[in-house]
Design a protein around this motif. Structure first.
Motif, PDB file in Angstrom:
ATOM      1  N   GLY A 442       0.811  -1.207   0.000  1.00 33.04           N
ATOM      2  CA  GLY A 442       0.000   0.000   0.000  1.00 33.04           C
ATOM      3  C   GLY A 442       0.847   1.261   0.000  1.00 33.04           C
ATOM      4  O   GLY A 442       0.539   2.228  -0.716  1.00 33.04           O
ATOM      5  N   ALA A 571      -5.490  -1.064  -4.841  1.00 29.72           N
ATOM      6  CA  ALA A 571      -5.596  -2.179  -3.901  1.00 29.72           C
ATOM      7  C   ALA A 571      -6.870  -2.978  -4.143  1.00 29.72           C
ATOM      8  O   ALA A 571      -6.865  -4.222  -4.074  1.00 29.72           O
ATOM      9  CB  ALA A 571      -5.551  -1.657  -2.464  1.00 29.72           C
ATOM     10  N   VAL A 610      -5.763  -7.937   0.222  1.00 26.20           N
ATOM     11  CA  VAL A 610      -5.182  -6.676  -0.249  1.00 26.20           C
ATOM     12  C   VAL A 610      -6.199  -5.548  -0.139  1.00 26.20           C
ATOM     13  O   VAL A 610      -5.834  -4.378   0.042  1.00 26.20           O
ATOM     14  CB  VAL A 610      -4.679  -6.824  -1.698  1.00 26.20           C
ATOM     15  CG1 VAL A 610      -4.063  -5.514  -2.195  1.00 26.20           C
ATOM     16  CG2 VAL A 610      -3.654  -7.947  -1.796  1.00 26.20           C
ATOM     17  N   VAL A 613      -6.093  -2.732   2.501  1.00 27.51           N
ATOM     18  CA  VAL A 613      -5.323  -1.500   2.312  1.00 27.51           C
ATOM     19  C   VAL A 613      -6.258  -0.313   2.073  1.00 27.51           C
ATOM     20  O   VAL A 613      -5.918   0.841   2.386  1.00 27.51           O
ATOM     21  CB  VAL A 613      -4.339  -1.668   1.138  1.00 27.51           C
ATOM     22  CG1 VAL A 613      -3.650  -0.358   0.788  1.00 27.51           C
ATOM     23  CG2 VAL A 613      -3.306  -2.745   1.473  1.00 27.51           C
TER      24      VAL A 613
END
Length: 827
Positions: A442, A571, A610, A613
């Motif tokens: 990130g 993300a 993910v 993030v």
């Protein structure tokens, strides 16, 4: 002196004055003459003298009678900061020039500052320390050296990147000057630094412009005034922890307690069913770490699970950074209490850390920062992981690491900040490597986006950042080298954990609502779009997505907003996995995650995570929007803006996590009866063996103070010659068969081949006793064991047992020698 007018002018000149009877007149005459002669250049202008309670004839100065000069007064002397705040508040200019009454920098230098604002900066400060500056009349050498020393202390401790903070000749964009001065709190000389800090936190570009400067006789700015600036800054920092900050911290703690209310008040007897078997696993992690610490054994390995091969604890998420410090509480109150306290306090600390970062780097409004940090720490994916994964919700180090990296970009104390960053990174490795990897991803996305929109900042920042990162790596790697070596090459290490091909998020999950959203939760939809209740990794809801888009459009001019929006969008797309299926169709496209999926470290990541993030990125965008709304004077904009924020965030308010009464541990384990069946070097074999589907045996083991070893278990370990990571111990024929009986209720035909195989497996596990607790299909399990061992089990102390010792030599191949103190000898 004219009355107060309301129309906007092009330029306001603010002059703070205290007992300036002699110097104020010539200064005002020079300023008004220059501006009058250059009316076409500067347009409509005004001069505001902010008198700070002068006791001489300052207020009777003849030059104050000029029609464009206004006098604003304070009832008593408070300091330069108070005077500037008063004068800037009275200004009406699109641009505001602040200049001292001694006019040490000639008014003609205004052109240099104005040029810098025309090039895109929001403030231009006159500087005596950058190339191109000219000093006509220098101070005494000693006085100058003392001044430089004070200035060095100020810029290294308070305003990185600005060489001359105290030159009293500064030009600002009007609205931003009025906002920054209104937000200031210092009454003394430190206001210059405080205002520049405000511009820095707000991502408003500031230019340091060389000017011609001369020391004026009778100047009130002396070397000791730099000490006063430092004193002001010290007071500012002391006041930085405001009652509002303490209140916010308490609120975060109450929010965490409310979320865990079903378990926090009776952790020994309550279970979070949505954690599946993870609560048992994490309590075992805390228990085995405390046991290792108490007996001075390595915290990196144990054979209490997965016996006889054992468990590589470093290759599992034991969170040594917390399980070790919490060892005294674990030993005193038990692992259930220790885990509950750790997760509750850790979640609150994470929210407080995000709040601290947002207040320091993003906005000054405490309420705005509170909302942003609440979203960062209590967003739906964080609440989902709060059931079972402390390594993904206890993230208080991540905001601290981000702040330290930003300090490196300033290039002031690169070595010190690099060392501190290295220590922080090393500690985060022992808190959780996967969340650290996702945070690094990130930060990389954000850095790339910010560099693209602010290339001037990137050009200045990349060298000190790179140098600091190298220093950090040099500090971090020696600290984590041996644990990582053990993790990747030590006993029971593995190459990677395969999670399957379908762990990316559905695009629909990004706009849907999570199960535990209080006002909009939809368990059926959430479970259909996620692997299980602990992996609802997106679910931000369509109103928040719409709000984020509106913020991006409305605040497009802010580089920070652009970079945060890109980070969140990138993300989200990466979280869709290597293959993106278009909802309601059979169309599949390759996703960008495919570029990372087979790379070292990334191959073990559950890509749906993910999307976590997005939580802090969206939180900061919301904070910026709320901060801007609070500053607006348009009532309609404020009303509809706050209404939009409320409608976007209200559906995401989390409901308390589900909890249930915990199954009672059979007396066989709690009263020590097991000791009569397990000899030194042997194991106790629950049937079926514990695994990721049924891991209650880990709770029995911790209830027995880790007195016996278990084959099987719930952990990550190697499988096969390729040492691929799997959940649990490498399966054996007998363990597979007994597991199938438990889940299907079907007992296979058991003859001599199965009996011989069972004998080999029992011997491999060094089994002293087989134990069946009441459970679904326990009658079928007893039948299977009867056929495997040739005898029926015995009911004792709440369980059925099969003692594998027969006249000194049992099916396990044990020695036949009883040793009730085997636990003590092992320790």
């Amino acid at each position: 002196m004219s009355g107060r007018r309301t129309e906007v002018v092009d330029l306001s000149v603010v002059v703070p004055a205290y007992n300036e009877e002699e110097r104020l007149g010539p200064t005002l005459e020079a300023v008004t003459a220059y501006l009058s002669e250059n009316e076409g250049r500067w347009g409509e202008w005004e001069v505001i003298v902010a008198d700070d309670g002068s006791t001489d004839g300052t207020r009777e100065t003849a030059a104050l009678e000029h029609p464009r000069v206004q006098l604003v007064t304070s009832d008593r002397n408070r300091g330069k900061g108070s005077a500037l705040r008063l004068g800037v508040a009275a200004s009406r200019g699109r641009r505001v020039l602040v200049t001292d009454a001694d006019l040490a920098a000639p008014i003609t230098e205004l052109e240099r500052l104005d040029k810098a604002l025309s090039e895109g900066h929001t403030a231009a400060i006159g500087s005596r320390s950058v190339p191109g500056a000219a000093i006509d009349n220098r101070q005494h050498r000693v006085r100058e050296l003392l001044g430089r020393a004070g200035n060095f202390l100020i810029r290294t401790t308070a305003v990185p990147g600005i060489r001359d903070t105290q030159c009293g000749f500064k030009l600002f964009e009007g609205d931003r000057a009025r906002e920054a001065f209104a937000a200031s709190r210092l009454d003394g000389w430190g206001i210059d630094v405080e205002v520049l800090q405000h511009f820095h936190r707000s991502d408003w570009p500031v230019a340091e412009v060389p000017v011609r400067w001369s020391h004026q006789p009778g100047s009130k700015v002396g070397p000791l005034d730099y000490a006063r600036v430092l004193t002001d800054l010290a007071r500012l920092r002391a006041r930085a922890v405001r009652p509002a900050d303490l209140l916010v911290t308490v609120l975060f703690l109450l929010m965490a307690v409310a979320l865990y209310s079903g378990r926090v008040f009776d952790p020994d007897h309550r279970y979070l069913p949505d954690s599946l078997q993870d609560q048992n696993q994490w309590e075992w992690f805390f228990a085995v770490t405390a046991d290792n610490v108490a007996h001075l054994r390595s915290p990196l390995f144990t054979d209490l699970q997965g016996f006889p091969d054992g468990v590589n604890l470093m290759a599992n998420t034991v969170m040594l950074g917390l399980s070790v410090p919490f060892a005294p509480l674990t030993l005193a109150a038990g692992p259930a209490v220790a885990l509950s306290v750790c997760m509750t306090l850790g979640l609150a600390a994470t929210a407080a850390a995000w709040y601290w970062l947002i207040v320091k780097r993003v906005v000054r409004q405490r309420a705005a920062a509170f909302l942003g940090a609440s979203l960062a720490a209590f967003a739906p994916p964080m609440v989902s992981h709060a059931n079972a994964h402390p390594n993904f919700v206890i993230l208080f180090m991540i905001p601290l690491i981000i702040d330290r990296a930003l300090r490196l970009c300033a290039g002031t104390r690169v070595v010190r900040d690099g060392v501190v960053l290295g220590l922080m990174a090393a500690y985060q490795v022992f808190l959780g490597e996967e969340p650290f990897l996702l945070a690094a991803l990130g930060m990389t996305l954000f850095a790339a986006a910010y560099a693209a929109v602010r290339r001037d900042v990137a050009r200045e920042a990349w060298r000190p950042l790179l140098k600091g990162l190298l220093i950090g790596a040099a500090v971090c790697l020696p600290l984590v080298a041996y644990p990582l070596y053990w993790q990747f090459t030590g006993p029971q290490s593995y190459r990677s954990v395969l999670h399957g091909d379908d762990v990316g998020n559905s695009p629909l999950s990004l706009i849907a609502f999570a199960e535990r959203s209080l006002f909009a939760g939809d368990a059926q939809t959430a479970n259909s779009l996620s692997p299980n209740p602990t992996e609802q990794n997106a679910f931000y809801g369509w109103p928040l997505v719409a709000l984020a888009f509106a913020i991006l459009v409305r605040l497009w001019e802010q580089a920070l907003v652009k970079a945060l929006a890109f980070t969140a969008m990138a993300a989200a797309v990466l979280s869709l996995g290597p293959k993106i299926r278009i909802p309601l169709t059979d169309t599949v496209y390759p996703g960008p995650w495919a570029l990372l999926a087979d790379k070292p470290l990334f191959e073990s990541v559950i890509e749906g995570r993910v999307a976590m993030v997005c939580a802090p990125a969206l939180g900061m965008m919301v904070a910026i929007a709320v901060d801007r709304l609070a500053a607006t004077r348009a009532v309609g904009t404020m009303y509809f803006g706050f209404l939009g924020v409320l409608l976007a965030l209200a559906p995401l308010v989390p409901a308390p996590l589900k909890s249930a009464e915990r199954a009672e541990v059979p007396a066989f384990f709690t009263d020590g009866t097991w000791r009569s069946y397990v000899r030194e070097g042997e194991s106790l074999v629950p049937v079926p063996l514990p695994d990721s589907g049924v891991a209650e045996a880990l709770h029995w083991q911790t209830a027995a103070d880790l007195g016996f070893r278990l084959p099987g278990g719930y952990f990550n370990g190697p499988y096969g010659e390729d040492r691929i990571g799997i959940y649990g111990a490498s399966p054996r024929y007998t363990s597979n068969m007994l597991r199938d009986v438990r889940w299907t209720g079907v007992v296979p035909i058991i003859g001599k081949n199965w009996q011989a195989q069972a004998k080999r497996d029992f011997a491999y596990w060094k089994a002293g006793v087989l134990v069946v607790v009441p459970q679904p299909n326990d009658d079928k399990l007893r039948t299977a064991l009867h056929k495997l061992t040739g005898r029926a089990g015995k009911w004792t102390h709440g369980v059925w047992v099969w003692d594998l010792h027969q006249g000194g030599k049992g099916l396990s191949g044990g020695s036949g020698r009883r040793n009730p103190t085997a636990t003590d000898q092992r320790r």
